[in-house]
Structures are given as structure tokens and as C-alpha cells.
Design a protein around this motif. Structure first.
Motif, PDB file in Angstrom:
ATOM      1  N   ASN A   1      -6.834   4.612  -8.581  1.00  0.00           N
ATOM      2  CA  ASN A   1      -6.665   3.150  -8.667  1.00  0.00           C
ATOM      3  C   ASN A   1      -7.992   2.400  -8.757  1.00  0.00           C
ATOM      4  OD1 ASN A   1      -4.404   4.341  -7.005  1.00  0.00           O
ATOM      5  ND2 ASN A   1      -3.567   2.284  -7.314  1.00  0.00           N
TER       6      ASN A   1
ATOM      7  N   ASN B   1       2.521  -1.741  -1.660  1.00  0.00           N
ATOM      8  CA  ASN B   1       2.864  -0.416  -2.167  1.00  0.00           C
ATOM      9  C   ASN B   1       2.130  -0.156  -3.483  1.00  0.00           C
ATOM     10  OD1 ASN B   1       4.691   0.238  -0.099  1.00  0.00           O
ATOM     11  ND2 ASN B   1       6.345  -0.874  -1.118  1.00  0.00           N
ATOM     12  N   ASP B   2       1.704   1.084  -3.649  1.00  0.00           N
ATOM     13  CA  ASP B   2       1.037   1.532  -4.885  1.00  0.00           C
ATOM     14  C   ASP B   2      -0.313   0.862  -5.123  1.00  0.00           C
ATOM     15  OD1 ASP B   2       3.248   3.185  -5.496  1.00  0.00           O
ATOM     16  OD2 ASP B   2       4.292   1.490  -6.399  1.00  0.00           O
TER      17      ASP B   2
END
Length: 576
Positions: free
Chosen positions: A24, A42-43
Motif C-alpha cells: 500500500n 479496512n484495507d
């Protein structure tokens, strides 16, 4: 928020993590504290950030486990990163064992850098260690893991499997650490248990259903081959040995001296973490080893009080720097503000607000004073926050959002009362954590003390927060309605609305009557508009709550009015 972990002092600790082109993260520098909480949507990359630490420090990962894959390289609109880099800075290195193994790789200031560089072209990696970023030397492997490592428990855990595994490790370590006298005593008990098991096996073999259970199997064997005539299959209880018996020990539970079944997933999660902690503490050689502890989502299946207790337990009991990731406000409320890493998306990748654990967050928090105990921790998990003056505004905007079909939970937005007019301290905290905000405040007018002047308190409050020059005091007495009639309210609103700052024409109660007079006057059974306003301005929250229950079906009529604008702005500015 309660600063219960701020005093945890360690010698060696992870100071910063720098991620470039890794998953990320395009380019993110992240600071840590002795006890760190990692939060974010989230994520956003919480697990990826922790995995970066594990690549360099987790000895449970093999050399093949840390080899890069195609998914380890950051994907951005302009393409995929060619290189992924993970750099950890350690500070306050004083331990003899670590100094002896790292040697010249520690600076005079007690700092050392570990770096992992992966190449996408051939999926290879290199490791570097050095006293500074300019003095890194390539090394052949993670030679330091015996003395400097990380212990990790993941978020997605099979409770029964982990409990069984940790139990076996705990038994083995306890056996290895026994004194010679204790070992001799256990040998004597082993002999007694073996004899007891032999007697037990004989009795089990005499059970009718046990001996007859294989009768049909033996009859079929005889039909298959003549040489099976003297061959008989039976349930061989004699195969159970003492070691097998102990290996199959299951964790039970006692309540007031009576054995009971273990609880549900929440209780089992507590048992798992307690087992993991007990094993980790036993394994940790305090004299010769530095260990960092990483725990993902310890709150699984636990109710709020137990979540807070568990986070306290893990951090206060584990003998090393502790890093926890969580989605729980109950856990977040126990952390000092400068011990929180809030991950968010900026430009093309994930970054940490204020570069992670930051003194700037703590400095801004000082202004909160007693409000530290009342600010909802859920705000730190929000994608945007609407700041209002008090509980009646919170009630109003929550109901208005429902009637306008704005799902605040779906949008991950919170409405927070600042308990008065001290918006600045809340704005500073949200800015430090890079959480977008919108605010609405009353158009207060007040007399300047000891002068024949009146000040535009509400207007200047908004202008100050917007970093604009305040306006001068008035030499003549003025009221909020005068500000509207003169056009000043409209002029100021045009300057501040784009900043997410909204000024009432007067206050919530008056503005509400302006936009929905007939239904409100009728619901309150008042004769006119002013008597309804006067009624609502007394016992505000209680009377607002009752009013909203009566007129909620009329609130959709406010869709295009001034009162709804802060809600629409909240959705506009929320973190994407």
C-alpha cells in the motif's frame, strides 16, 4: 483518553519504519512509541505495515517466506514500483548481547538501521545493516534474530488450533525449565500414571460394546482370506502411553472449584492471548535478547470492558516494545495520543498522519484539559467528523441525517459535541490525525467586558479557525438578527463555508424554527414562533429529543436549507 501506557520505558526500541514502494505504501515514514496503537480503515495497510516489520524481525518467517512476490510492489496510477524498500531505525541500543552481535553497525548515539530491498525484475532481495543510512553494508542473512526479534500473533486466528499449539509449546518449555529435583518427582509420578493407565486399559477392554464393536469387521476379514482366520482386529487401548495421554490434555476451566466447559470465542480468545503471552514471556531471555511484540486485533469476540482490560494486560505485562493494531475505540481510549499511528490514504499511497507517533499530537492534546475524558475514541476511526456545540445539536444532526437518507455509519462519519465553544482544541487534534472535519457554531454576540462595545463572538470564532482576520468590535449594541439583516452573515458565510465552517443565523433553535416553523409550533403546542424558541432554549437536549420524535417525518423538508449544508459538506470532505 487515559494515558496509562505513556510511562512504559524501554532501552532498545523500534524508532521509525520507512516504507518505499511496498504494497500500500508509496513512500511513508512512520514513527513508533514504546507502546503503539495502529488504527485505520479496512484495507488501508495495517497488516502490510506490520508484515514489513516481520520481514526483518520475525524469526518464525523462513528465508523463503521473506522472498518478494509480485504483490509486494506498490501499484500506482503511473505504474508498479520496480523496487520495494523496508527500513527500520532502532534507537537507544545499550544491551550487551545486541551490541556484541551488531558491533560496528551501531552508532555512537546507539542507533542502527536495518534495510530490506526487493527487486521486481527478478524477485530477489538484499539485506543491509549499518549505523546510519549512508553507512549500510549488505549482509547475507538475518544473523541478528537470536538476539533481536519480533513475536507476532495474527488477526485471523483459528482459536482452537492456536490454543492447542500454544499449550503444547508451553508444556515443553515448562518441562525444559524444571529443576533436577522436580524432574525426579515427575519421573516417579510418570511410573504411577503408567500403572494406572494399564489398569484403566484393562477395564476398558472388558466393556461389552468395545469388544463387540469390531466383530463384524473380523467376520468379513475371514471371508476375504483364509490366513485371516487367526487374525483379529480390536480397539487396542493398550496403545495409549503416558506421553500420548499428556499430549492430549485439553484446557479445562474451573468456576468456584467445579469444572466447566470453556466459554465461547470471546473467552477462548482471552485464553489464547494469555497462553501466547505466558509462552512469549518464558521464551524471552531478558539478559540476552530484545523482543518486540506485535498483536493484531486483540479485541476479537470480546465485550468493551474486556477489550480495555486485555489491551492493558498485554502492554503492561509483556517485557518489550508492544505494537497493537485495532478497530476498537475501547482499546484506543487507553492509549496516549502520541502513541497512536493513524494510517490514511494520501496521493498515491498509504501514509501515517503526522508521521505516526508524534509529539505534535500530544502538544495539541494538552489543550483538551478535562475534555480528554469525554472525547469519543470512535472519532479517531472516522473518515470525517462534524463538530457541534452541544448534545442538542448532536441529536438534531443525527436525526436530520437519517431523514435525509445520509447513512453516517456507512459513510464512517461521526458527530461530536465540543461541550461548549472550544472548537479550536478539537480542530487541532483532528488536524494532527489528518481527519477531515466540518463545524457549525452559533452566531453569538457578547458585550466586551468593561467597555461600551459589542463583539461578534460567533463570527470571529469561525474566522479564527479559518485562519482569517477577525472583524472589529461594534460601538453600538447589536444582536444576531442584525448581523443577518445587514448582510454580514451572508458575507462571512461565503468566506468560511468552503472551509467546512458554518455559522448559525442565530442558534440551532431559532434556525430550526426559521426553516420548519409550522410543524414545530404545532408539536410543541405553542401559540407563536418566539414562545417555541424560548421553550426549546431551556433544557435543550431533553426538549430537542422530544421534539424530534414528533417532527422527524417533516425533517426532509430541510433538504435544501442552511441547516442541512454541514451534513452535505461532511460527506464531501470525508476521507476517500
Amino acid at each position: 483518553m487515559c494515558n496509562i501506557f505513556a510511562e512504559k520505558e524501554l532501552e532498545l526500541e523500534i524508532s521509525t519504519l520507512h516504507l518505499v514502494g511496498f504494497r500500500n505504501f508509496s513512500d511513508a515514514l512512520i514513527n513508533f512509541s514504546p507502546s503503539t496503537l495502529v488504527i485505520g480503515s479496512n484495507d488501508i495497510g495495517k497488516s502490510n505495515m506490520l508484515h514489513a516489520l516481520r520481514i526483518l524481525l520475525d524469526k518464525s518467517l523462513s528465508e523463503s517466506d521473506i522472498e518478494p512476490s509480485e504483490l509486494d510492489f506498490h501499484i500506482a496510477p503511473h505504474g508498479v514500483s520496480d523496487v520495494a524498500e523496508i527500513t527500520i531505525k532502532f534507537s537507544e541500543i545499550q544491551e550487551d548481547a545486541v551490541l556484541s552481535i551488531l558491533k560496528e553497525n551501531v552508532s555512537d548515539d546507539g542507533e542502527s538501521y536495518f534495510k530490506y530491498v526487493a527487486k521486481k525484475s527478478d524477485l530477489t532481495y538484499q539485506l543491509f545493516v549499518g549505523p546510519s543510512l549512508t553507512e549500510l553494508q549488505e549482509v547475507s542473512g538475518r544473523f541478528y534474530l537470536k538476539y533481536l526479534n519480533l513475536k507476532y500473533i495474527q488477526s485471523q486466528r483459528d482459536l482452537q488450533h492456536f490454543i492447542g499449539r500454544e499449550k503444547k509449546h508451553l508444556l515443553k518449555m515448562a518441562q525444559r525449565l524444571m529443576s533436577s529435583d522436580a524432574a525426579e518427582e515427575d519421573e516417579r509420578l510418570f511410573a504411577e500414571i503408567s500403572e494406572d493407565l494399564s489398569n484403566l486399559n484393562e477395564k476398558i477392554a472388558k466393556l461389552k460394546y468395545v469388544s463387540s464393536a469390531t466383530k463384524e469387521v473380523n467376520e468379513e476379514l475371514i471371508k476375504l482370506a483364509h490366513h485371516h482366520a487367526d487374525y483379529e482386529v480390536q480397539l487396542d487401548t493398550g496403545a495409549i502411553e503416558v506421553n500420548d495421554f499428556i499430549d492430549k490434555l485439553q484446557l479445562g476451566a474451573l468456576s468456584q472449584g467445579s469444572q466447566v466447559m470453556l466459554g465461547g470465542d470471546g473467552r477462548n480468545n482471552q485464553i489464547l492471548l494469555a497462553l501466547w503471552k505466558a509462552k512469549s514471556a518464558i521464551e524471552h531471555d531478558l539478559e540476552h535478547e530484545v523482543v518486540f511484540y506485535v498483536i493484531e486485533e486483540p479485541e476479537a469476540h470480546l465485550h468493551p470492558h474486556q477489550q480495555r482490560k486485555l489491551s492493558n494486560y498485554l502492554i503492561s505485562e509483556l517485557p518489550g516494545q508492544t505494537i497493537i493494531s485495532s478497530h476498537s475505540p475501547q482499546i484506543a481510549v487507553n492509549f496516549a495520543p502520541d502513541s497512536i499511528i493513524r494510517l490514511l490514504t494520501r496521493n498515491e499511497g498509504t501514509v501515517a498522519a503526522s508521521l505516526g507517533c508524534s509529539s505534535s499530537i500530544a502538544d495539541n492534546w494538552e489543550g483538551m484539559s478535562y475534555r480528554m475524558s469525554i472525547i469519543p475514541a470512535e472519532s479517531f476511526f472516522a473518515s470525517a467528523v462534524l463538530l457541534v456545540e452541544g448534545p442538542s445539536e448532536v441529536l438534531f444532526y443525527n436525526e436530520l441525517a437519517r431523514q435525509l437518507e445520509i447513512d453516517l455509519d456507512y459513510e464512517n462519519c461521526s458527530i461530536l459535541a465540543v461541550d461548549g465553544i472550544s472548537f479550536r482544541v478539537y480542530v487541532n487534534i483532528l488536524n494532527s490525525l489528518e481527519i477531515p472535519w466540518v463545524l457549525r457554531t452559533d452566531n453569538d454576540i457578547s458585550k466586551v467586558p468593561n467597555r461600551i462595545q459589542w463583539q461578534h463572538s460567533g463570527i470571529n470564532r469561525c474566522l479564527t479557525i479559518a485562519d482569517k482576520d477577525p472583524i472589529d468590535h461594534s460601538e453600538t449594541e447589536i444582536h444576531s438578527a442584525d448581523v443577518v439583516q445587514s448582510g454580514l452573515w451572508k458575507t462571512i458565510s461565503a468566506k468560511i463555508n468552503s472551509e467546512g465552517i458554518y455559522l448559525s443565523k442565530v442558534d440551532l433553535e431559532t434556525d430550526f424554527l426559521d426553516e420548519l416553523e409550522t410543524p414545530i409550533v404545532k408539536a410543541l403546542k405553542k401559540n407563536d414562533r418566539q414562545s417555541a424558541i424560548d421553550y426549546l432554549q431551556n433544557k435543550k437536549a431533553v426538549r430537542m429529543s422530544k421534539l424530534l420524535s414528533s417532527v422527524k417525518n417533516n425533517l426532509s423538508a430541510l433538504r435544501h436549507g442552511e441547516l442541512a449544508k454541514p451534513l452535505y459538506k461532511l460527506i464531501e470532505v470525508r476521507e476517500r
